[in-house]
Design a protein around this motif. Structure first.
Motif, mmCIF file in Angstrom:
data_model
loop_
_atom_site.group_PDB
_atom_site.id
_atom_site.type_symbol
_atom_site.label_atom_id
_atom_site.label_comp_id
_atom_site.label_asym_id
_atom_site.label_seq_id
_atom_site.Cartn_x
_atom_site.Cartn_y
_atom_site.Cartn_z
ATOM 1 N N THR A 151 -10.264 -2.365 12.982
ATOM 2 C CA THR A 151 -9.829 -2.203 14.323
ATOM 3 C C THR A 151 -8.782 -3.594 15.012
ATOM 4 O O THR A 151 -8.502 -3.233 15.807
ATOM 5 N N GLU A 152 -8.669 -4.352 13.748
ATOM 6 C CA GLU A 152 -7.440 -5.286 14.011
ATOM 7 C C GLU A 152 -6.622 -5.546 12.804
ATOM 8 O O GLU A 152 -6.930 -5.140 11.887
ATOM 9 N N THR A 153 -5.671 -6.131 13.009
ATOM 10 C CA THR A 153 -4.490 -6.271 11.943
ATOM 11 C C THR A 153 -4.977 -7.365 10.930
ATOM 12 O O THR A 153 -5.469 -8.458 11.291
ATOM 13 N N PHE A 154 -4.975 -7.195 9.845
ATOM 14 C CA PHE A 154 -5.054 -7.999 8.719
ATOM 15 C C PHE A 154 -3.742 -8.594 8.257
ATOM 16 O O PHE A 154 -2.569 -8.196 8.148
ATOM 17 N N VAL A 155 -3.673 -10.040 8.098
ATOM 18 C CA VAL A 155 -2.471 -10.676 7.682
ATOM 19 C C VAL A 155 -3.097 -11.518 6.091
ATOM 20 O O VAL A 155 -4.057 -12.266 6.297
ATOM 21 N N VAL A 156 -2.537 -11.209 5.039
ATOM 22 C CA VAL A 156 -2.734 -11.530 3.958
ATOM 23 C C VAL A 156 -1.624 -12.703 3.363
ATOM 24 O O VAL A 156 -0.268 -12.466 3.230
ATOM 25 N N ARG A 157 -2.059 -13.968 3.465
ATOM 26 C CA ARG A 157 -1.287 -14.934 2.836
ATOM 27 C C ARG A 157 -1.071 -14.934 1.410
ATOM 28 O O ARG A 157 -1.741 -15.059 0.442
ATOM 29 N N GLN A 158 0.389 -14.597 0.846
ATOM 30 C CA GLN A 158 0.701 -14.666 -0.503
ATOM 31 C C GLN A 158 0.672 -16.156 -1.104
ATOM 32 O O GLN A 158 0.834 -17.145 -0.330
ATOM 33 N N ASP A 159 0.873 -16.260 -2.416
ATOM 34 C CA ASP A 159 0.856 -17.363 -3.295
ATOM 35 C C ASP A 159 2.164 -18.254 -2.811
ATOM 36 O O ASP A 159 2.065 -19.371 -2.729
ATOM 37 N N GLY B 69 3.460 -18.300 0.018
ATOM 38 C CA GLY B 69 3.383 -18.836 1.386
ATOM 39 C C GLY B 69 3.820 -17.658 2.400
ATOM 40 O O GLY B 69 3.404 -17.872 3.636
ATOM 41 N N SER B 70 4.366 -16.400 1.806
ATOM 42 C CA SER B 70 4.706 -15.468 2.874
ATOM 43 C C SER B 70 3.569 -14.630 3.192
ATOM 44 O O SER B 70 2.451 -14.776 2.649
ATOM 45 N N LEU B 71 3.572 -13.819 4.340
ATOM 46 C CA LEU B 71 2.665 -13.031 4.817
ATOM 47 C C LEU B 71 2.722 -11.538 4.427
ATOM 48 O O LEU B 71 3.896 -11.103 4.471
ATOM 49 N N GLN B 72 1.636 -10.925 3.857
ATOM 50 C CA GLN B 72 1.672 -9.289 4.044
ATOM 51 C C GLN B 72 0.741 -8.842 4.830
ATOM 52 O O GLN B 72 -0.372 -9.235 5.166
ATOM 53 N N ILE B 73 1.306 -7.904 5.629
ATOM 54 C CA ILE B 73 0.299 -7.235 6.748
ATOM 55 C C ILE B 73 0.227 -5.808 6.175
ATOM 56 O O ILE B 73 1.183 -4.915 6.292
ATOM 57 N N PRO B 74 -0.835 -5.345 5.625
ATOM 58 C CA PRO B 74 -1.256 -3.895 5.351
ATOM 59 C C PRO B 74 -1.391 -3.096 6.742
ATOM 60 O O PRO B 74 -1.693 -3.706 7.813
ATOM 61 N N THR B 75 -0.890 -1.815 6.531
ATOM 62 C CA THR B 75 -1.074 -0.986 7.626
ATOM 63 C C THR B 75 -2.486 -0.721 8.141
ATOM 64 O O THR B 75 -3.401 -0.875 7.090
ATOM 65 N N ARG B 76 -2.745 -0.795 9.221
ATOM 66 C CA ARG B 76 -4.110 -0.615 9.745
ATOM 67 C C ARG B 76 -5.079 0.877 9.189
ATOM 68 O O ARG B 76 -6.017 0.867 8.910
ATOM 69 N N ALA B 77 -4.149 1.782 9.357
ATOM 70 C CA ALA B 77 -4.499 3.221 8.821
ATOM 71 C C ALA B 77 -4.985 3.092 7.630
ATOM 72 O O ALA B 77 -5.735 3.824 6.915
#
Length: 238
Positions: A139-147, A149-157
């Motif tokens: 129900t909220e946005t995930f933010v995944v930190r890569q090795d 340092g960049s951020l990956q944001i998977p689609t909520r769907a």
């Protein structure tokens, strides 16, 4: 055979309790762990229950089993050094009663708001596909930190939150634990992470949103509020 392995080994540090571990905290004179166990104990499709408990609290757990007339408890076994090790202890006990094709449902003792439908859906899916992970939609946005340092944001769907029970064929999950122990890996955060690591394709069902893990005082207050709603529904029909 369908066996529930209910993990009640946590010490409750985030709950800030002193006298009792969190799973033994009471609401309406009934411990959280008993609320959880009763759901499995009352379901005809569950053949037996293994409880994994803090070793010093095993005698108290046996008293609760007698007091609340829990009839399907096969064994109460001590926990291990990690959550993974504790689940392994429960699976070792389950192997005494079930076969490799038996369904084992691994559940947190401090998730007392699971419902019968989710448990039955777990059993059905595990029989069909070999495993089942109870999830809820993100129900909220995930933010995944890569090795880097960049951020990956998977689609909520496409994102789900894994909860419990997490269910498997007994032979499959026991074999994965044996592999992990042989490789001296003891820090898998949960069973679905372990099974994914060892190459298993996982199936999911959507469980109830209220199936929270009672970890903090806020969680306990939410549990109390939901239980009050359930009681009002029984008494007043709304």
């Amino acid at each position: 055979m369908n066996i529930a392995v209910v993990f009640a080994g946590g010490s409750g540090k985030r709950m800030n309790t002193v006298a009792k571990p969190k799973q033994f905290l009471e609401l309406n004179s009934k411990p959280i762990i008993v609320y959880t166990l009763e759901i499995f104990d009352n379901l005809p499709e569950i053949d037996g229950i293994i409880i994994v408990c803090i070793e010093d609290w095993i005698p108290y757990m046996h008293k609760l089993i007698r007091k609340f007339e829990l009839s399907k408890i096969l064994e109460v076994v001590p926990g291990g050094a990690t959550g993974q090790d504790s689940i392994y202890n429960g699976l070792v006990a389950a192997k005494k009663y079930g076969k490799d094709e038996s369904v084992v449902l691994i559940h947190d003792g401090v998730r007392p708001l699971i419902n019968e439908k989710a448990i039955l859906d777990n059993i059905k899916m595990t029989i069909e596909t070999g495993n089942c992970i109870t999830c809820i939609p993100a129900t909220e946005t995930f933010v995944v930190r890569q090795d880097d340092g960049s951020l990956q944001i998977p689609t909520r769907a496409n994102s789900l939150i894994a909860r419990a029970p997490q269910s498997f064929r007994l032979g499959d999950i026991f074999s994965a634990h044996e592999k992990a122990r042989a490789e001296n890996k003891h820090d898998f955060i949960d069973s679905c992470t372990m099974m994914s690591y060892y190459g298993h394709k996982l199936s999911t069902i959507i469980g109830p949103m209220e199936n929270i893990k009672i970890t903090t005082p806020t969680d306990f207050f939410v549990f109390r509020a939901i239980e009050e709603v359930h009681e009002n529904q029984q008494i007043f029909g709304f």
